[in-house]
Design an enzyme around this catalytic site. Sequence first.
Site, PDB file in Angstrom:
ATOM      1  N   HIS A  79       0.856  -1.179   0.000  1.00 39.00           N
ATOM      2  CA  HIS A  79       0.000   0.000   0.000  1.00 39.00           C
ATOM      3  C   HIS A  79       0.896   1.233   0.000  1.00 39.00           C
ATOM      4  O   HIS A  79       1.995   1.229   0.567  1.00 39.00           O
ATOM      5  CB  HIS A  79      -0.909   0.000   1.225  1.00 39.00           C
ATOM      6  CG  HIS A  79      -2.125  -0.866   1.054  1.00 39.00           C
ATOM      7  ND1 HIS A  79      -3.376  -0.482   1.460  1.00 39.00           N
ATOM      8  CD2 HIS A  79      -2.275  -2.107   0.498  1.00 39.00           C
ATOM      9  CE1 HIS A  79      -4.249  -1.440   1.194  1.00 39.00           C
ATOM     10  NE2 HIS A  79      -3.600  -2.433   0.615  1.00 39.00           N
ATOM     11  N   GLU A  81       1.064   4.090   1.538  1.00 38.04           N
ATOM     12  CA  GLU A  81       1.551   4.637   2.805  1.00 38.04           C
ATOM     13  C   GLU A  81       2.714   3.810   3.341  1.00 38.04           C
ATOM     14  O   GLU A  81       3.700   4.360   3.857  1.00 38.04           O
ATOM     15  CB  GLU A  81       0.430   4.665   3.846  1.00 38.04           C
ATOM     16  CG  GLU A  81      -0.751   5.547   3.483  1.00 38.04           C
ATOM     17  CD  GLU A  81      -1.853   4.793   2.770  1.00 38.04           C
ATOM     18  OE1 GLU A  81      -3.035   5.133   2.966  1.00 38.04           O
ATOM     19  OE2 GLU A  81      -1.548   3.857   1.991  1.00 38.04           O
ATOM     20  N   ARG A  86       8.657   2.655   4.160  1.00 33.97           N
ATOM     21  CA  ARG A  86       9.809   1.795   3.908  1.00 33.97           C
ATOM     22  C   ARG A  86      10.887   2.562   3.139  1.00 33.97           C
ATOM     23  O   ARG A  86      12.085   2.458   3.431  1.00 33.97           O
ATOM     24  CB  ARG A  86       9.395   0.546   3.125  1.00 33.97           C
ATOM     25  CG  ARG A  86       8.436  -0.374   3.870  1.00 33.97           C
ATOM     26  CD  ARG A  86       8.300  -1.719   3.144  1.00 33.97           C
ATOM     27  NE  ARG A  86       9.532  -2.483   3.261  1.00 33.97           N
ATOM     28  CZ  ARG A  86       9.842  -3.259   4.288  1.00 33.97           C
ATOM     29  NH1 ARG A  86       9.007  -3.374   5.303  1.00 33.97           N
ATOM     30  NH2 ARG A  86      10.979  -3.928   4.315  1.00 33.97           N
ATOM     31  N   CYS A 143      -6.740   2.988   4.539  1.00 30.91           N
ATOM     32  CA  CYS A 143      -7.695   1.897   4.700  1.00 30.91           C
ATOM     33  C   CYS A 143      -7.823   1.543   6.183  1.00 30.91           C
ATOM     34  O   CYS A 143      -6.931   1.805   6.990  1.00 30.91           O
ATOM     35  CB  CYS A 143      -7.267   0.682   3.887  1.00 30.91           C
ATOM     36  SG  CYS A 143      -5.705  -0.083   4.407  1.00 30.91           S
ATOM     37  N   CYS A 211      -3.802   0.285   6.951  1.00 22.73           N
ATOM     38  CA  CYS A 211      -2.914   1.442   7.056  1.00 22.73           C
ATOM     39  C   CYS A 211      -3.295   2.315   8.248  1.00 22.73           C
ATOM     40  O   CYS A 211      -2.422   2.914   8.880  1.00 22.73           O
ATOM     41  CB  CYS A 211      -2.938   2.248   5.764  1.00 22.73           C
ATOM     42  SG  CYS A 211      -2.176   1.388   4.366  1.00 22.73           S
ATOM     43  N   LYS A 214      -1.596   0.636  11.204  1.00 22.63           N
ATOM     44  CA  LYS A 214      -0.138   0.762  11.170  1.00 22.63           C
ATOM     45  C   LYS A 214       0.300   2.194  11.462  1.00 22.63           C
ATOM     46  O   LYS A 214       1.293   2.421  12.168  1.00 22.63           O
ATOM     47  CB  LYS A 214       0.397   0.284   9.817  1.00 22.63           C
ATOM     48  CG  LYS A 214       0.281  -1.230   9.628  1.00 22.63           C
ATOM     49  CD  LYS A 214       0.951  -1.703   8.361  1.00 22.63           C
ATOM     50  CE  LYS A 214       0.921  -3.231   8.268  1.00 22.63           C
ATOM     51  NZ  LYS A 214       1.619  -3.736   7.067  1.00 22.63           N
TER      52      LYS A 214
END
Length: 454
Positions: A79, A81, A86, A143, A211, A214
């Site tokens: 995804h 985001e 990363r 999401c 997301c 996270k």
Amino acid sequence: MEISGDAIAEVVLKEFEKWPAKRKPLVRSDGVKEWVPLSGIVAQDQQGRLTCLTAATGMKCLPHNKISQAQGVTIHDWHAEILAIRSLNRILLQECDYLTKSDHTSYKFIRRRSRDEKTENHFQPFALNDGISLHMYCSEAPCGDASMELTMAAQEDSTPWETPALANITVPSASPSQQSLLHGRGYFSALGQVRGKPSRPDAPQTLSKSCSDKLALKQSTSLLSSITSLLISPQNTYLTTLVLPSSQYSELACTRAFSSSGRLTSLKGRTWEGGYHFQEFRVLTTEKQFPYSRRQMLKAGEKLVPSNLASISGTSPNDSETLIGGTLQGRKQFSLPGASRVCKRRMWQFALSLAAISCRSILVNLDNRKTDEGIRGRTFERFTLGNDVDEKKLLADHSVLQCLKSDTYAEVKEGKLLEARRNVKREVREMALEGWVRNEGGDGFSSDGLMGGK
């Protein structure tokens, strides 16, 4: 210094405009148009100048039954985001790499930490430069919980679904409480819950968290990954602002998903060892439009479908990649040649090489510059796995290097130096993100198989 949502969004959108057409969503031969989410991370310095550190597109993830095949070379969650985060970690490690190969104490965004700053629990050799703040733009609502009101509003029938006692993902050997992960957008009236990534109803199930979840966790662990947090202090690498298009913003949803007056109320003012603390980001809106969003204008008869491409850009051309299925485009999924620069294994190897060079620089005072340059040119394997016993002894006591030299990625993450980070994650999951099911089974790989992590 105050900053607007439009200003942050514009920097990311301008970065995307530079991308070649082959890395953007297509108009297919049958006239069908593709859409994709865009996310980017922007750094603001003390003078208010904005720099797009990374931008990313993408909207898919690996199903749980494929995690064991990833072996650190295929990305689990691409995804936008998550790819942007990363990529940020990669950019910051590249700045550390520059510093280890120079006599400078700071670079554009990273600096060396002084000996007086370091403690047993806050040991990292590098830190984000003072006065730098980090902001994220997303072209779609993340999401999960932050998008539930939008999901409900999009339904022809918004009558709440009956929520089952156990959710629709069964995890082998998991306890009943661990099987409570809600899947994607299903049971949209269950608010404030940890959710898995959305997908088609007929798609294999995923345990990759939304997301929203996270990003909520990142407010306590920082934007750094486990590997990066061995080298860079997490203390000031937290997100300051999240920017969403006004059409994608629900104040109720974002307050519930991300704030200390929502589901994270138990974390307000919380601090932990190692530089970790709860830092709540603010949510701003923008009227700037991403031309490849789900809301792009369509002519009569035109159809809009999701793109299967994911792309990344950074601060240099070498940072750009295009992915399909978590693997470099044109490469076989789960193969070593398909490993992205931001995959777990290459990030681990890059950190290994940095730690080795940094350790050597600390322990050995080299008077001859040419000799110094020669050492910098060696790979990690050459000067730790070669026949020079003296060099091995010099490196043996460096705790960060010792941690990174663990046999498997799982052992690195379970190492003593990451204990503080693990404690943060455990406490946040127990206190605020209850129902978090770990996506286990993919961390048993070694660092072998790729050269230097570059």
